[in-house]
Motif scaffolding. Structure first.
Motif, PDB file in Angstrom:
ATOM      1  N   UNK A  39       8.999   4.004   3.171  1.00 51.57           N
ATOM      2  CA  UNK A  39       9.510   4.938   2.192  1.00 51.57           C
ATOM      3  C   UNK A  39       8.467   5.930   1.786  1.00 51.57           C
ATOM      4  N   UNK A  40       7.221   5.751   2.289  1.00 49.27           N
ATOM      5  CA  UNK A  40       5.959   6.613   1.160  1.00 49.27           C
ATOM      6  C   UNK A  40       5.016   7.046   3.006  1.00 49.27           C
ATOM      7  N   UNK A  41       4.965   7.717   2.974  1.00 47.65           N
ATOM      8  CA  UNK A  41       3.620   8.696   3.440  1.00 47.65           C
ATOM      9  C   UNK A  41       2.426   7.576   3.931  1.00 47.65           C
ATOM     10  N   UNK A  42       1.974   7.162   2.760  1.00 47.58           N
ATOM     11  CA  UNK A  42       0.770   6.917   2.967  1.00 47.58           C
ATOM     12  C   UNK A  42       0.916   5.510   3.660  1.00 47.58           C
ATOM     13  N   UNK A  43       1.918   4.620   3.324  1.00 45.97           N
ATOM     14  CA  UNK A  43       2.307   3.281   4.818  1.00 45.97           C
ATOM     15  C   UNK A  43       1.569   3.671   5.525  1.00 45.97           C
ATOM     16  N   UNK A  44       2.325   4.649   6.526  1.00 44.88           N
ATOM     17  CA  UNK A  44       1.631   4.711   7.765  1.00 44.88           C
ATOM     18  C   UNK A  44       0.183   4.498   7.791  1.00 44.88           C
ATOM     19  N   UNK A  45      -0.670   4.124   6.810  1.00 43.52           N
ATOM     20  CA  UNK A  45      -1.997   3.889   6.371  1.00 43.52           C
ATOM     21  C   UNK A  45      -1.651   2.336   7.384  1.00 43.52           C
ATOM     22  N   UNK A  46      -0.912   1.744   6.896  1.00 43.79           N
ATOM     23  CA  UNK A  46      -1.144   0.189   6.861  1.00 43.79           C
ATOM     24  C   UNK A  46      -1.039  -0.003   8.471  1.00 43.79           C
ATOM     25  N   UNK A  86      -4.325   2.741  -0.551  1.00 41.63           N
ATOM     26  CA  UNK A  86      -3.373   3.810   0.405  1.00 41.63           C
ATOM     27  C   UNK A  86      -2.866   4.491  -0.234  1.00 41.63           C
ATOM     28  N   UNK A  87      -2.146   4.423  -1.865  1.00 39.56           N
ATOM     29  CA  UNK A  87      -1.359   5.324  -2.371  1.00 39.56           C
ATOM     30  C   UNK A  87      -2.265   6.018  -3.005  1.00 39.56           C
ATOM     31  N   UNK A  88      -3.359   6.020  -3.289  1.00 42.54           N
ATOM     32  CA  UNK A  88      -4.203   6.274  -4.258  1.00 42.54           C
ATOM     33  C   UNK A  88      -3.880   7.922  -5.102  1.00 42.54           C
ATOM     34  N   UNK A  89      -3.246   8.456  -3.793  1.00 34.42           N
ATOM     35  CA  UNK A  89      -3.392   9.575  -4.667  1.00 34.42           C
ATOM     36  C   UNK A  89      -2.476  10.327  -4.801  1.00 34.42           C
ATOM     37  N   UNK A  90      -1.436   9.135  -4.880  1.00 32.88           N
ATOM     38  CA  UNK A  90       0.316   9.736  -5.671  1.00 32.88           C
ATOM     39  C   UNK A  90       0.258   7.881  -5.944  1.00 32.88           C
ATOM     40  N   UNK A  91      -0.349   7.150  -6.937  1.00 33.55           N
ATOM     41  CA  UNK A  91       0.079   5.804  -8.110  1.00 33.55           C
ATOM     42  C   UNK A  91      -0.589   6.351  -8.971  1.00 33.55           C
TER      43      UNK A  91
END
Length: 365
Positions: free
Chosen positions: A61-68, A190-195
């Protein structure tokens, strides 16, 4: 409505450096127009993955989760298979618990919330694992004593069964204190820029009628680690105030309000009052004086107009945000985030080899 009130608990203010990873599973029976099983994952109260029995897929549900995907080959397919198994177990758990309560029909919901917290400043960690049935506690895991707590007699069978499975208890300890924390750190990275971003809100003073409380409404802030309060002569007010809960906006930010009862405040004393917004990590407060000239009302003619304001003077963004926030809460509620009094456990045991639970979670029978 009790479930909705309890759900809001997970939006409460936390430590400025406290991160959390939570998974919410909901299985339902005879609930019209909703999937019979839903799973939602949250990092720092931000939804990052979703599965339901209609789509039969676990999806980011978040773009940054594609990094997984780059780090964990086959991650989404593996999690999909795990959740498809959990879906079947939850279906059986509903029937098991219905029998415990001598229930034969009607709409019923089983829930599971588990996860961990990590303070990136002190290094302190905490884990939780709790199951609920129809909005009430069912059974929970006490990480300190490594025992299961059954608040109702109907759950004692499950408690005794799980406490005999000492290997599973050790596995939960290992997951909550180590594996979950490792995944939480990975997701935060992963989500540093958002979280880890910060956004300041717009703050408005609202009043329904001349005799109504004055509401200080802050909307558009992130993260939800904030303080919003009224003060008089520089001192925080603890009386004649009513604090609202922190709610989600549709854009991922948050909103909150706090009411001040002005019925006993003399007109000449209004200048002594102000609303203060504080965001963790930001040294500058947003201070809004209690001034009749800046209060937006839905009676008479407002003194201030801004782009986006409604003709009545109330900011449409705030109103829409409140509605969207409620819809988000309803969706999350159905998706497995009906949050009850405590935090911990499930009718099934998790496959604690990675960041989420599996279908081999033990039966409630």
């Amino acid at each position: 409505m009790k479930e909705f009130i309890l759900l809001l608990l997970f939006c409460h203010v936390a430590s400025p450096v406290l991160h959390s990873l939570k998974y919410f599973y909901t299985g339902s029976s005879q609930v019209p127009n909703f999937p019979e099983f839903v799973s939602v994952g949250l990092v720092d109260d931000v939804e990052f993955d979703h599965y339901d029995s209609n789509t039969q897929r676990n999806e980011p549900k978040q773009d940054w989760m594609e990094k997984v995907t780059a780090d964990e080959a086959g991650y989404w397919d593996r999690q999909t298979q795990i959740l498809q198994g959990s879906q079947q177990v939850f279906k059986g758990n509903i029937e098991t618990v219905k029998k415990r309560f001598n229930q034969t029909g009607g709409a019923h919901i089983v829930q599971w919330m588990y996860g961990c917290e990590w303070d990136d400043e002190t290094g302190d960690t905490n884990g939780f694992n709790q199951h609920g049935y129809d909005g009430e506690d069912w059974i929970s895991f006490d990480l300190k004593t490594l025992t299961w707590i059954a608040p109702t007699p109907q759950a004692l069978i499950t408690k005794h069964k799980w406490e005999r499975e000492t290997g599973e208890t050790e596995r939960w300890k290992n997951y909550l204190t180590q594996i979950c924390i490792d995944w939480l750190k990975k997701y935060v990275d992963y989500g540093r820029s958002t979280l880890l971003r910060t956004e300041l809100p717009s703050v408005s003073l609202l009043q329904k009628t001349p005799s109504s409380p004055v509401t200080c409404h802050a909307s558009g802030f992130y993260p939800n680690k904030i303080m919003l309060f009224w003060r008089r002569d520089g001192e925080e007010l603890l009386e004649d105030v009513d604090h609202g809960e922190i709610l989600h906006n549709h854009d991922g930010t948050f909103q909150k309000s706090v009411d001040l009862d002005v019925s006993s405040v003399k007109p000449g004393d209004w200048g002594r009052y102000s609303c203060v917004f504080q965001l963790a990590g930001d040294e500058k407060d947003i201070v809004t004086k209690l001034d009749p000239k800046v209060i937006k009302t839905n009676w008479g003619k407002t003194e201030i107009k801004r782009d986006g304001d409604s003709p009545s003077g109330f900011p449409t963004g705030g109103v829409v945000g409140a509605v969207v926030g409620l819809l988000v809460l309803v969706a999350i509620c159905i998706a497995g985030v009906i949050f009850w009094k405590k935090r911990n456990n499930g009718f099934e045991k998790a496959n604690t080899s990675d960041g989420s639970a599996s279908s081999d979670a033990g039966s409630a029978s």
